[in-house]
Design an enzyme around this catalytic site. Structure first.
Site, mmCIF file in Angstrom:
data_model
loop_
_atom_site.group_PDB
_atom_site.id
_atom_site.type_symbol
_atom_site.label_atom_id
_atom_site.label_comp_id
_atom_site.label_asym_id
_atom_site.label_seq_id
_atom_site.Cartn_x
_atom_site.Cartn_y
_atom_site.Cartn_z
ATOM 1 C CD GLU A 3 -2.592 1.184 2.686
ATOM 2 O OE1 GLU A 3 -3.515 1.994 2.822
ATOM 3 O OE2 GLU A 3 -2.294 0.320 3.558
ATOM 4 C CE LYS A 62 -7.236 1.408 3.355
ATOM 5 N NZ LYS A 62 -6.043 1.749 4.166
ATOM 6 C CB CYS A 85 -4.581 -1.910 4.323
ATOM 7 S SG CYS A 85 -3.772 -2.159 5.936
#
Length: 330
Positions: free
Chosen positions: A14, A88, A124
């Site tokens: 990330e 994300k 994540c």
């Protein structure tokens, strides 16, 4: 190496390009521009590698719509083209995380093909909405979205910092999500970033079983994983040991020194346990020849502590100095 070995995919963590988390540096337009330039350089470089190699890398983009000014992104690159992007969805805003301050959340999945495999991308926190934690109260669940799209492989790129026993928690919580046959490739950052240290621990799980685990902290090589390999892996016991904690302290200190542009360290050494531990960590992080340990005895210092400090420096091989504290002059 990935191209030479005819790999189908290489995955980076990330926000690999700008670093996690860059905080208010994001408001510097030149910083964002350079991050996007590097992304373009990676796209251009992909023209010279195997045409079958796909690259997934984290970067920051500007939000061109309403909401927060930036987006936390993953790019999918192949043969000189940016073929897909992923934004994300779940943005943490607790503990050390403050992503909601900077980023606008996405809502869509991203799926691309490698051979006959349907491959999804998550970032994540996106995998943590069904882990029964108080901090994970989000409206949507990207992991469930990908289950519903029947992907064969889910790539999860991460910058998850070290917390004691967190590596074991990641495995315990994420592995069951692969029980239906979907392989999860979990790639985590390694190294120090300001006050955070990332402990790696990348892994691959499939059918609820661990297929691969990366435990090296100081090895910059890349490991090749064959998802068709049916052998199982075992996470090493070192992950929860004092030895591992020591390695992480050394890693965090070393990266802080190097990334800050320092070449040598200066520290005070009293002969006590605390300064002895700091001196040993410093020598392990940058080398004893770059550590300058200063003894500052006063009228209140015992001869024993003075001797201990001097002996410690001799044993470690670092530089030794004495600068007595003159109380009368004060």
């Amino acid at each position: 190496m990935a191209s030479t070995e005819a790999c189908d995919l290489i995955v980076f963590p990330e926000l690999t390009i700008p670093g996690y988390l860059s905080q208010d540096l994001l408001y510097n337009p030149e910083f964002i521009d350079r991050n996007l330039e590097v992304l373009e350089e990676i796209v251009a470089a992909s023209r010279s590698v195997s045409p079958g190699l796909h690259i997934v890398v984290g970067y920051i983009d500007r939000n061109r719509g309403v909401g927060k000014p930036f987006t936390n992104m993953a790019a999918v690159i192949n043969a000189g083209k940016l073929i897909q992007t992923y934004q994300k969805q779940l943005l943490p805003f607790y503990d050390v995380f403050d992503e909601l301050r900077y980023f606008e959340a996405g809502s869509e999945t991203t799926v691309f093909l490698i051979r006959d495999w349907r491959v999804g991308v998550a970032i994540c926190e996106d995998l943590w909405n069904d882990k029964d934690g108080d901090d994970y109260n989000y409206d949507n669940n990207p992991l469930e979205q990908y289950r519903n799209t029947n992907v064969d492989v889910l790539l999860s790129i991460n910058s998850s910092p070290f917390v004691r026993d967190k590596c074991s928690v990641r495995l315990e919580k994420i592995a069951p999500a692969s029980a239906d046959g979907m392989a999860i490739v979990y790639v985590n950052q390694i190294g120090g970033q300001d006050e955070l240290v990332f402990d790696g621990g990348s892994f691959v799980v499939q059918d609820g079983e661990l297929k691969h685990f990366s435990d090296g902290l100081f090895d910059d090589s890349y490991e090749i994983v064959d998802l068709a390999d049916q052998r199982k892996a075992v996470a090493p016991a070192i992950l929860t040991s004092i030895e591992r904690l020591t390695e992480l302290l050394i890693l965090g200190l070393r990266d802080y020194v190097q990334k800050s542009g320092f070449s040598e360290l200066v520290l005070a050494s009293s002969g006590g346990v605390d300064s002895a531990a700091v001196c040993k960590l410093a020598c392990s992080a940058v080398g004893p020849e770059k550590v300058h340990a200063i003894r500052m005895p006063s009228v209140f210092s015992s001869q024993h502590s003075r001797d201990d400090a001097r002996t410690l420096h001799e044993n470690l091989g670092c530089w030794d100095y004495e600068v007595p504290v003159d109380h009368e002059a004060l």
